[in-house]
Structures are given as structure tokens and as C-alpha cells.
Design a protein around this motif. Structure first.
Motif, short mmCIF file in Angstrom:
data_model
loop_
_atom_site.label_atom_id
_atom_site.label_comp_id
_atom_site.label_asym_id
_atom_site.label_seq_id
_atom_site.Cartn_x
_atom_site.Cartn_y
_atom_site.Cartn_z
N ARG A 210 0.82 -1.22 0.00
CA ARG A 210 0.00 0.00 0.00
C ARG A 210 0.85 1.26 0.00
N THR A 211 2.01 1.19 0.66
CA THR A 211 2.88 2.37 0.73
C THR A 211 4.16 2.21 -0.09
N HIS A 212 4.41 1.02 -0.60
CA HIS A 212 5.68 0.78 -1.30
C HIS A 212 5.52 0.49 -2.78
N LEU A 213 4.29 0.50 -3.27
CA LEU A 213 4.04 0.41 -4.71
C LEU A 213 3.23 1.64 -5.10
N ILE A 214 3.87 2.61 -5.72
CA ILE A 214 3.23 3.85 -6.12
C ILE A 214 3.23 3.94 -7.64
N GLY A 216 2.48 1.72 -9.60
CA GLY A 216 3.05 0.49 -10.13
C GLY A 216 4.56 0.38 -10.02
N LYS A 217 5.19 1.39 -9.41
CA LYS A 217 6.65 1.41 -9.25
C LYS A 217 7.01 1.13 -7.80
N LEU A 218 8.03 0.32 -7.62
CA LEU A 218 8.48 -0.03 -6.27
C LEU A 218 9.21 1.13 -5.62
N ARG A 219 8.81 1.46 -4.40
CA ARG A 219 9.60 2.36 -3.57
C ARG A 219 10.65 1.48 -2.88
N VAL A 220 11.87 1.60 -3.30
CA VAL A 220 12.94 0.73 -2.82
C VAL A 220 13.17 0.95 -1.32
N PHE A 221 13.37 -0.14 -0.58
CA PHE A 221 13.58 -0.05 0.87
C PHE A 221 14.89 -0.67 1.32
N SER A 222 15.60 -1.35 0.41
CA SER A 222 16.90 -1.96 0.70
C SER A 222 16.78 -2.88 1.92
N TYR A 223 17.78 -2.90 2.81
CA TYR A 223 17.65 -3.73 4.00
C TYR A 223 17.24 -2.91 5.22
N TYR A 224 16.62 -1.76 4.98
CA TYR A 224 16.12 -0.90 6.05
C TYR A 224 14.70 -1.33 6.43
N SER A 225 14.14 -0.70 7.45
CA SER A 225 12.81 -1.09 7.92
C SER A 225 11.73 -0.79 6.89
N TYR A 266 21.40 8.66 -5.17
CA TYR A 266 20.58 7.83 -6.06
C TYR A 266 19.70 6.89 -5.24
N GLY A 267 20.27 6.35 -4.14
CA GLY A 267 19.46 5.54 -3.23
C GLY A 267 18.29 6.33 -2.69
N MET A 268 18.54 7.59 -2.33
CA MET A 268 17.46 8.47 -1.86
C MET A 268 16.38 8.61 -2.94
N LEU A 269 16.79 8.79 -4.18
CA LEU A 269 15.85 9.01 -5.27
C LEU A 269 14.95 7.79 -5.49
N ILE A 270 15.53 6.59 -5.53
CA ILE A 270 14.74 5.40 -5.83
C ILE A 270 13.89 4.95 -4.64
N SER A 271 14.12 5.55 -3.47
CA SER A 271 13.27 5.22 -2.32
C SER A 271 11.89 5.86 -2.46
N GLY A 272 11.78 6.89 -3.29
CA GLY A 272 10.50 7.58 -3.44
C GLY A 272 10.11 8.37 -2.21
N THR A 273 11.08 8.67 -1.35
CA THR A 273 10.81 9.41 -0.11
C THR A 273 10.94 10.90 -0.38
N ARG A 274 9.81 11.56 -0.50
CA ARG A 274 9.83 12.97 -0.92
C ARG A 274 10.46 13.87 0.14
N GLY A 275 10.23 13.56 1.41
CA GLY A 275 10.78 14.40 2.47
C GLY A 275 12.29 14.38 2.54
N SER A 319 9.77 12.20 -17.37
CA SER A 319 9.71 10.83 -17.87
C SER A 319 10.21 9.82 -16.85
N ASN A 320 10.79 10.33 -15.75
CA ASN A 320 11.32 9.45 -14.69
C ASN A 320 10.35 9.48 -13.51
N ALA A 321 9.82 8.31 -13.15
CA ALA A 321 8.81 8.23 -12.08
C ALA A 321 9.38 8.70 -10.74
N ASP A 322 10.67 8.44 -10.50
CA ASP A 322 11.27 8.84 -9.23
C ASP A 322 11.33 10.35 -9.10
#
Length: 481
Positions: A210-214, A216-225, A266-275, A319-322
Motif C-alpha cells: 500500500r505504501t511501497h508500490l506507487i 506500479g513502481k516499487l519504492r525501494v527499501f533496501s535492507y532498512y525497515s 541515487y538511493g534516496m531518489l529510488i526510495s521515493g521518499t519525498r521528504g 519521464s522518470n517516475a522517481d
């Protein structure tokens, strides 16, 4: 010099054969009886060895704390257990305290006679007094919530002053957090371009989609919570690396810092975390303000303004979802932002006659779990500021925010007076990182989540130790990280 026990152990000719036999035995038991028995047999020696390290050198406990804060999210998704794995942080810190208390003559207790430890104690007392809040909140919810909001502060910060307090420790701390953050960025790229493993996909399917697919794109979370913490932490350490890359280090170290910074952003960008964008913007401003160079400050503000203009008033990168998601953080009509404003309006009405809040653990995750019968638990805080306001009331929020701003102000004052250019750049990087996380916590729960909370607490320690670690420029040795 007589070799220590650990040196004798590592140099023993029996170490390799014993390790091979142990692995074979564990494999055989796993085939016969499943993984539980060999897991216990392998875990017990590791636990004994860890206890030896901590009680032999309490500094090892602080290193373990740093490592555990980074890998906890990965363990939680990949290890099925009924044990609250987050309590491992409590265990590591309490064991380290026990090791310190058993050798009181080896530490300088006067180190913890400072204002940041006093503030930690004050905030802890306020949390204890919240048990008497007339709302009658769950004590269990209070326990789990107060751990992130005060317990780790009151345990980790004094420990840092006592056993993790040298230039060597500062170098190790930076190496660990930068190295583990870069590894997190690379693992996040693996998730984006190769895919999730089975445990991560199961975690996503269990409701996190619900919060990690925006779109249709994955909000990457890596090995974080989760993705928000991943993005904010990547932004903070990316900022730290950027500031270090601009420092008076050898050329090859500056290149390494710059590369690390690029990977982390880049990790910040693909996380989709706007803040996370506000972590970088705030941190850069603090860095420029403390750089003591007016021309650089003006140039930096112009560059930052240009970047803001590109995101706010152009369609560059659409053109870039992130990038599109990042741009939405500047849109006041964004549905997510409007929902947050609506929730805050509900809370404002509910808290009008509650100057001390509804009680610790009544909103957010622990509110859902331990106080589901309370109206406030049905409202999502979405912000650390809002959560503290709801739980402690306007009185508690003013106290907490006043302490956070005071700490930031003192950090800036300390950095301003540091003479060693290398030390100054490191402490400036940590101060800029803290300022960014403090501002970003208005939009998300960041400062109370790991590893950001751990990084901030130990950053405070090293900055406040700055005057003690400082050396005049003429005697500063350019050899640090």
C-alpha cells in the motif's frame, strides 16, 4: 608483551579444523532435525564470544549497536520468530552499560556531566511522568513507544561519552555508517533492477504494498525497515559524504566521498521518499552558513534556488517516475499533503483541552496495536512532530522541540570554533546531517527510527566532544578519514 587470549585464539593451529568440524556437524544436524538445533549450537558460541568482546572492551558494544541498527530491518524480514528483534538494541546497550559499571575505574565519569546528558535525563523523566496521563493509555504501548523517543537517547549518548570518544572512534563511526549506507544503496539497486527475494516479496504482499508500490513502481527499501527510513538515511549520509568531499582531505579520499555521495543520493531518489529532499536542502544550507565563506554561501543559495525552480516550475525529468514523485513534494495540492493537513485539523480539535497530550504510545503503530479503542489511534500522524504533539501535548512538544533546537544551535557553535580543519569538516558534516533529519521529521517519522536515530545520537556525542578532540591547525595531522 604477552599475547592476549583473543590473539592466542586466532593464532591457534586448531582454529581452522575446529571451524570445519563445527560446520560439518551443524550441516548434519540441519539435515537430520531441521535448522533449529544447529542454529542454537552455532549461536551459543557466537553469543559467548560477543559477551567476551563487550566485557573485555565496552567499545565493542557501541560498534555492535551501530551494526545492529543497520541490519535489524533485514533480519526482521528474513528471520521468522516471535521474539521482538528490536529489543536486541536494548540488550546490546544494557550489556555495554553493565560492562562499564563492572569496571568503573576505567572510565571518566565526568564526561557525562554535560547539558546533552542532562537533557536526556529530563526527557526520560517526562516520559515516566506520562504514565500518570489521565487518558489511561496502555503501559505496554508506552514501553514500546518510549524506547525510540527517549530510552535509546538516555542509554546511547552517555555511553558514547564514556567509551566511544576518541578521534579513532570518530573515524570508525564514519567508516561504518558510510560503508553500510553505500552497501544499502547497492542492495537497493539490486531490488530495483533485479528484484526482491522471497522474504521481501512476502513482506510486500502482507500489506506493505500500500505504501511501497506507487503508480506500479516499487519504492525501494533496501535492507532498512521501510522506504521512508531508507530514503531519509541515504539523504543524510549522502549529505555527510558531500560535505567530506569538499573538505581538506587527500584527493583520492575526496573522490571516494564524492562517489559515495552520488550512490547515496541515487538511493534516496529510488526510495521515493519525498521528504528526503529537505534533508539535503537544509543540510546544505547549514554547511554553507558554517563554512565562513560568504561567496560560497551566496553561490550555494543560487544553485539551490535553481534546483528548486527546475522541480517546481518546469517539467524536466517528467519521464522518470522517481523524479515525478520527488517533484510532488513541492505541490501544495498533492492529495497526500492535503490528507495530512486534514488529519492535523482533527488532532487540533481533539487536543484542545489536552495540554499534556493523550499519552505515549496512543498514536501510530503502537496506538493501533495497544490502544485500538482510542479515537486518536485511528488518525495517522505521518510526522514525528505531529506524533509528539499528540502524545505529549503542546507542552511536551515545546519542551522536545526546544531541546532539539538547542542541541542544533550548540552543535553549530562548537563547529564554528573548531580549529583543526579535518575535525571541523567531519563535525560540520555530522551537524549538517542532523539539521536535515530534524527538518525532514516534520514530514515523516525519521528521527525516532533506526538507523537515523542511532546516527544522530552518536553524532551529537562527537560534536559535543569537539573541543576536547580539537588541535590547532598548525599541529593537525592530515591523515584522518
Amino acid at each position: 608483551m604477552t599475547p592476549s587470549f583473543s590473539q592466542n585464539l586466532l593464532n591457534s593451529r586448531w582454529l581452522l579444523p575446529a571451524a570445519v568440524l563445527g560446520a560439518l556437524g551443524a550441516g548434519w544436524l540441519a539435515g537430520m532435525a531441521g535448522p533449529v538445533i544447529p542454529g542454537v549450537l552455532l549461536g551459543l558460541p557466537l553469543l559467548v564470544f560477543f559477551l567476551y568482546l563487550v566485557f573485555h572492551s565496552p567499545r565493542s558494544g557501541m560498534v555492535a549497536y551501530v551494526l545492529y541498527c543497520f541490519i535489524l530491518g533485514f533480519i526482521g524480514r528474513h528471520v521468522v520468530t516471535n521474539i521482538p528483534l528490536g529489543l536486541g538494541m536494548d540488550a546490546v546497550l544494557l550489556l555495554t552499560w553493565l560492562a562499564v559499571l563492572l569496571r568503573p575505574e576505567e572510565v571518566e565519569w565526568k564526561r557525562i556531566q554535560n547539558d546533552i546528558c542532562l537533557l536526556a535525563l529530563l526527557w526520560f523523566i517526562i516520559n515516566v511522568l506520562q504514565l500518570a496521563n489521565p487518558s489511561g493509555a496502555s503501559t505496554t504501548g508506552w514501553f514500546y513507544e518510549m524506547r525510540s523517543l527517549t530510552l535509546y537517547w538516555v542509554l546511547a549518548v552517555p555511553l558514547g561519552f564514556l567509551v566511544f570518544n576518541t578521534q579513532r572512534d570518530l573515524r570508525l563511526f564514519l567508516i561504518l555508517v558510510i560503508g553500510l549506507s553505500v552497501l544499502g544503496a547497492l542492495y537497493g539497486m539490486k531490488q530495483k533492477f533485479i528484484g526482491l527475494d522471497a522474504a521481501e516479496q512476502q513482506w510486500l504482499d502482507a500489506g506493505q504494498y500500500r505504501t511501497h508500490l506507487i503508480w506500479g513502481k516499487l519504492r525501494v527499501f533496501s535492507y532498512y525497515s521501510e522506504a521512508a527510513q531508507f530514503g531519509a538515511s541515504q539523504a543524510e549520509i549522502g549529505l555527510v559524504c558531500l560535505v567530506l568531499a569538499l573538505g581538506p582531505f587527500t584527493w583520492w579520499k575526496r573522490i571516494l566521498f564524492a562517489v559515495a555521495s552520488g550512490l547515496l543520493f541515487y538511493g534516496m531518489l529510488i526510495s521515493g521518499t519525498r521528504g528526503a529532499m529537505f534533508v539535503v536542502a537544509t543540510g546544505i544550507f547549514v554547511y554553507l552558513a558554517l563554512s565562513k565563506q560568504i561567496k560560497i554561501l551566496i553561490l550555494g543559495c543560487l544553485v539551490a534556488g535553481a534546483g528548486f525552480g527546475l522541480l517546481k516550475y518546469t517539467s524536466v525529468g517528467s519521464s522518470n517516475a522517481d523524479i515525478v514523485r520527488l517533484r510532488s513534494s513541492l505541490d501544495p495540492e498533492d492529495p497526500s499533503f492535503q490528507l495530512r493537513l486534514s488529519n492535523q485539523l482533527k488532532l487540533r480539535k481533539f487536543l484542545e483541552d489536552k495540554p499534556f497530550g493523550e499519552g505515549v504510545g496512543t498514536i501510530g503503530r503502537w496506538g493501533h496495536e495497544f490502544n485500538p479503542n482510542k479515537y486518536i489511534s485511528t488518525i495517522e500522524p505521518d510526522s514525528l512532530y505531529v506524533k509528539i504533539w499528540a502524545e505529549y501535548g503542546i507542552v511536551g512538544f515545546i519542551i522536545w522541540f526546544g531541546m532539539m533546537v538547542y542541541i542544533l544551535g550548540k552543535c553549530c557553535g562548537i563547529v564554528w570554533r573548531i580549529r583543526d580543519p579535518l575535525l571541523r569538516q567531519k563535525l560540520l558534516a555530522l551537524t549538517a546531517g542532523y539539521s536535515g533529519i530534524l527538518v525532514a521529521s516534520y514530514g515523516n517519522e525519521v528521527m525516532n527510527q533506526i538507523p537515523s536515530a542511532m546516527i544522530i545520537y552518536l553524532s551529537w556525542v562527537f560534536v559535543f566532544l569537539g573541543p576536547e578532540l580539537d588541535t590547532p591547525p598548525s599541529t593537525a595531522v592530515v591523515k584522518h578519514v
